[in-house]
Design a protein around this motif. Structure first.
Motif, PDB file in Angstrom:
ATOM      1  N   ALA A 233      -8.824   5.031 -10.498  1.00 58.28           N
ATOM      2  CA  ALA A 233      -9.302   3.850 -11.230  1.00 58.28           C
ATOM      3  C   ALA A 233     -10.797   3.998 -11.531  1.00 58.28           C
ATOM      4  O   ALA A 233     -11.502   4.742 -10.853  1.00 58.28           O
TER       5      ALA A 233
ATOM      6  N   GLY B  90     -12.186   3.540   0.402  1.00 56.97           N
ATOM      7  CA  GLY B  90     -13.097   3.935  -0.663  1.00 56.97           C
ATOM      8  C   GLY B  90     -14.395   4.545  -0.201  1.00 56.97           C
ATOM      9  O   GLY B  90     -15.329   4.659  -0.989  1.00 56.97           O
TER      10      GLY B  90
ATOM     11  N   TYR C 192      -2.733   0.551  -4.279  1.00 58.57           N
ATOM     12  CA  TYR C 192      -2.673  -0.846  -3.830  1.00 58.57           C
ATOM     13  C   TYR C 192      -1.921  -1.633  -4.883  1.00 58.57           C
ATOM     14  O   TYR C 192      -2.371  -1.690  -6.038  1.00 58.57           O
TER      15      TYR C 192
ATOM     16  N   LEU D   2     -10.390  -3.754  -6.580  1.00 58.00           N
ATOM     17  CA  LEU D   2      -9.386  -3.449  -5.558  1.00 58.00           C
ATOM     18  C   LEU D   2      -9.977  -3.578  -4.153  1.00 58.00           C
ATOM     19  O   LEU D   2      -9.333  -4.063  -3.232  1.00 58.00           O
ATOM     20  N   LYS D   3     -11.235  -3.165  -4.022  1.00 56.85           N
ATOM     21  CA  LYS D   3     -11.886  -3.242  -2.705  1.00 56.85           C
ATOM     22  C   LYS D   3     -11.966  -4.677  -2.217  1.00 56.85           C
ATOM     23  O   LYS D   3     -11.945  -4.940  -1.023  1.00 56.85           O
TER      24      LYS D   3
ATOM     25  N   GLU E 170      -1.446   0.253  -8.034  1.00 59.76           N
ATOM     26  CA  GLU E 170      -2.623   0.719  -8.759  1.00 59.76           C
ATOM     27  C   GLU E 170      -3.301   1.839  -7.976  1.00 59.76           C
ATOM     28  O   GLU E 170      -3.628   1.655  -6.791  1.00 59.76           O
ATOM     29  N   ASP E 171      -3.511   2.971  -8.618  1.00 60.42           N
ATOM     30  CA  ASP E 171      -4.124   4.118  -7.942  1.00 60.42           C
ATOM     31  C   ASP E 171      -5.618   3.859  -7.755  1.00 60.42           C
ATOM     32  O   ASP E 171      -6.359   3.733  -8.731  1.00 60.42           O
ATOM     33  N   PHE E 172      -6.035   3.803  -6.495  1.00 61.85           N
ATOM     34  CA  PHE E 172      -7.431   3.458  -6.189  1.00 61.85           C
ATOM     35  C   PHE E 172      -8.401   4.510  -6.703  1.00 61.85           C
ATOM     36  O   PHE E 172      -9.372   4.204  -7.379  1.00 61.85           O
ATOM     37  N   TRP E 173      -8.141   5.789  -6.378  1.00 54.36           N
ATOM     38  CA  TRP E 173      -9.140   6.817  -6.650  1.00 54.36           C
ATOM     39  C   TRP E 173      -9.174   7.261  -8.110  1.00 54.36           C
ATOM     40  O   TRP E 173     -10.162   7.848  -8.539  1.00 54.36           O
TER      41      TRP E 173
ATOM     42  N   ASP F  97     -12.709  -1.281 -11.607  1.00 49.76           N
ATOM     43  CA  ASP F  97     -11.390  -1.565 -11.026  1.00 49.76           C
ATOM     44  C   ASP F  97     -11.384  -1.262  -9.531  1.00 49.76           C
ATOM     45  O   ASP F  97     -10.750  -1.959  -8.742  1.00 49.76           O
ATOM     46  N   ARG F  98     -12.125  -0.208  -9.169  1.00 53.06           N
ATOM     47  CA  ARG F  98     -12.183   0.144  -7.751  1.00 53.06           C
ATOM     48  C   ARG F  98     -12.846  -0.983  -6.947  1.00 53.06           C
ATOM     49  O   ARG F  98     -12.398  -1.341  -5.870  1.00 53.06           O
TER      50      ARG F  98
ATOM     51  N   ILE G  50       0.873  -1.175   0.000  1.00 54.85           N
ATOM     52  CA  ILE G  50       0.000   0.000   0.000  1.00 54.85           C
ATOM     53  C   ILE G  50       0.910   1.225   0.000  1.00 54.85           C
ATOM     54  O   ILE G  50       1.874   1.279   0.768  1.00 54.85           O
TER      55      ILE G  50
END
Lengths: 249, 385
Positions: free
Chosen positions: A73, A54, A65, A81-82, A68-71, A77-78, A7
């Motif tokens: 995405a 999120g 993560y 990732l969740k 990979e950029d969460f926000w 994809d989010r 992270i």
């Protein structure tokens, strides 16, 4: 134990409207770390957690993560990732209309093709791990606050997430239950290789489990320390030393 | 005697493998190999052949060829160990990886709780009996709450009640002016329906002018109060129950109790006063809106003149009709507030309980309105009012 970055938080700014809670928060949690987010009341620990899982978009910066950029995405994809995250909320956040067994089993029903009997066995095992063996049929309203919290952890672990984010695990627990929970957190890391982020200001827990940490300061609205809290107690920032020694340093 | 036991059923499509063999007449070794993770369609302990456990006193494990594993493995083993315990079979876990051993130790550290849940009696008769008993168990609680509310109203009259005036006015605003739109819409439509209903029958005698009497007396005396009461039960009674129920969940009501502050004075009294003040006014307003609808229908559809309708309404309506309507509004406001507050105070400590409290408040409110309406109607009839 610690490995590649799992992270990454980059220059995160947390705000509610014009009120900036924290700015320029950056840290890296490596695979297999038990990373503790520390700070006094109102410093933004829970806001950081909400940014990470999120629930609340940050005012600036990035949450990554596995790179990979969460926000930034897309929605799909989010969601993907969740699913790598398991989250235990401070009060357990159990669904009050479902008995404990279904609370823990619902993520398994939704996201796996396991037959009901296997789901039942997994639920029993996860509840047993948190000391709630045999409580499957009870409703959250029939449990004490500490039990709800532990059941919340069992639900967070249901899918064997690679990252476990835990908000105030020991608040409201008796010392023995709190220690047992600390042992479980260590065991989940050691046995299952989970990366764990713990948001807490409970000193006993911090020293028992943390392999790395950050300290977020309420007054300066930014992080003022990172690293092993045991080291910070010896030679860290004076504010952090005061915090870690309950004001004695 | 050593017997090897292995079958296709003990092998996962992608990775896991389970072999069992008798290492002695009463000792079995289960060898785990391959990948044991939740996405591998792992076996259930219940699916193992029961003959494996026959004449067995000891079980041990081998994991020399075990690959990656997650919580699926200890889940399987935990079930297997439980089954062995039921049969009195001793389990040696030392052959398992240390991580698995530690997780199993944690899982078995707290003994499984034997639940002693009271089973609800089955059968229709038993359920009716249980429901009846529940009803009678609830009656004393309702009476006690009624007593507390009466005492609180007594304290209010004598100026000894502790409540916040600001909150009372806030509640008055919430239950009165903010309900005007819905009361207007419903009353207008009910007035319209009454006018059409009356016109249909009165046309048989060429007496359509009496639509004014029907709508005027009906709306002012009965329907205005009844419709307002039902609207308020759904809108405000449920809100009261949800507000107080949420306070119960958050232990705010416990805090009042422990501080020795009367939750009835502080929370219930302002709500009852607000509704007792506003529902009669809303009832009057509903009556006027209903009459307006009657006028509109009579003038536009049945060719009755505006002044004709107005004069007929003035002739028909007496002060006593307003008194009856307002007194009913007062009573309905009181019972709706009572039901909402009672169900809120009785609420359990979960989100679901808050929902049940809100539903129950509406049902109780409407039931009480119906009972009070019947009693008052009979009473006024006998008194000639």
């Amino acid at each position: 134990m610690a490995g590649a970055p799992h992270i990454e938080i980059r220059d995160l700014t947390m705000a509610y409207g014009d009120f900036v809670v924290q700015r320029d928060v950056s840290f890296t949690v490596r695979k297999g770390d038990i990373f503790v987010v520390m700070g006094g009341n109102g410093c933004g620990k829970t806001t950081l957690m909400r940014n990470m899982i999120g629930l609340l978009p940050p005012a600036g910066g990035a949450v990554l993560y596995g790179g990979e950029d969460f926000w930034s995405a897309g929605p799909e994809d989010r969601e993907r990732l969740k699913r790598r995250l398991g989250v235990m909320f401070q009060g357990g956040a159990l669904w009050s209309s479902l008995p404990l067994g279904q609370n823990v089993g619902l993520p398994l029903e939704e996201y796996t093709d396991l037959p009901p009997q296997r789901i039942g066995e997994i639920v029993s095992f996860k509840l047993a791990l948190v000391g709630l063996a045999g409580f499957e049929e009870l409703y959250p309203a029939e449990l004490s606050g500490g039990m709800r919290k532990r059941a919340g952890l069992a639900r967070a672990m249901a899918l064997d997430p690679e990252i476990l984010i835990i908000d105030e695990p020991s608040s409201g627990l008796d010392p023995i239950a709190a220690r047992r929970l600390d042992e479980l957190i260590l065991e989940l890391r050691d046995s299952l290789g989970a990366t764990i982020v713990v948001v807490t200001h409970d000193l006993a827990s911090i020293f028992a489990v943390a392999s790395d940490s950050i300290y977020m300061d309420t007054e300066t609205h930014t992080m003022i320390a990172t690293g092993d809290p045991r080291e910070a107690l010896k030679s860290g920032h004076p504010t952090v030393r005061r915090f870690l020694s309950r004001g004695a340093a | 005697m050593t017997a090897a036991h292995s079958s296709a059923a003990n092998r996962g499509a992608a990775g896991w493998k389970l072999d069992s063999r008798r290492v002695a007449e009463d000792e079995l070794e289960i060898a785990l190999a391959g990948r044991w993770s939740l996405d591998e369609n792992l076996p259930s302990a219940a699916s193992l052949d029961a003959s494996l456990f026959e004449n067995l006193r000891r079980l041990r494990f081998g994991a020399a060829e075990l690959g990656a594993w997650d919580s699926g493995l200890p889940t399987f083993l935990a079930e297997l160990i439980k089954r062995c315990a039921e049969r009195g079979i001793e389990v040696d876990r030392s052959g398992l990886p240390l991580g698995v051993q530690r997780l199993l130790a944690m899982a078995f550290a707290v003994p499984e709780r034997e639940l002693a849940r009271a089973e609800a009696p089955g059968g229709l008769l038993a359920r009716v009996g249980t429901a009846t008993l529940e009803f009678f168990r609830g009656a004393p609680e309702m009476l006690r709450f009624l007593g507390e509310v009466t005492l609180s109203l007594g304290r209010f009259v004598t100026g000894r009640a502790h409540y916040r005036r600001a909150e009372l006015w806030l509640l008055v605003e919430q239950v009165g002016p903010r309900a005007l739109v819905i009361v207007s819409v419903i009353s207008f439509l009910v007035g319209l329906i009454l006018a059409y209903l009356g016109a249909d029958q009165l046309a048989l005698f060429g007496a359509q002018i009496f639509i004014a009497d029907l709508v005027g007396i009906g709306m002012v005396r009965e329907i205005g109060a009844l419709m307002t009461g039902i609207i308020i039960a759904g809108r405000t009674g449920a809100a009261f129950a949800a507000q107080l129920g949420t306070m119960q969940v958050n232990e705010e009501i416990d805090a009042f109790r422990t501080l020795g502050i009367s939750q009835v004075d502080f929370l219930v009294l302002p709500r009852i006063l607000a509704l007792m003040l506003m529902v009669p006014l809303l009832t009057l307003y509903a009556g006027f809106v209903g009459m307006l609808a009657g006028l509109l229908v009579s003038v536009t559809i049945f060719d009755i003149g505006v002044f004709e309708y107005y004069n007929e309404t003035l002739r028909a309506l007496e002060l006593r009709h307003f008194a009856v309507g307002v007194s009913k509004g007062l009573a309905y406001g009181a019972v709706v507030a009572f039901a909402g507050c009672l169900r809120g105070i009785q609420c359990g400590r979960s989100a679901e309980a808050v929902g049940e409290a809100a539903t129950s408040a509406v049902v109780t409110g409407i039931l009480l309105i119906t009972i009070v309406a019947s009693v008052m109607t009979i009473l006024y009839y006998n008194l000639g009012i």
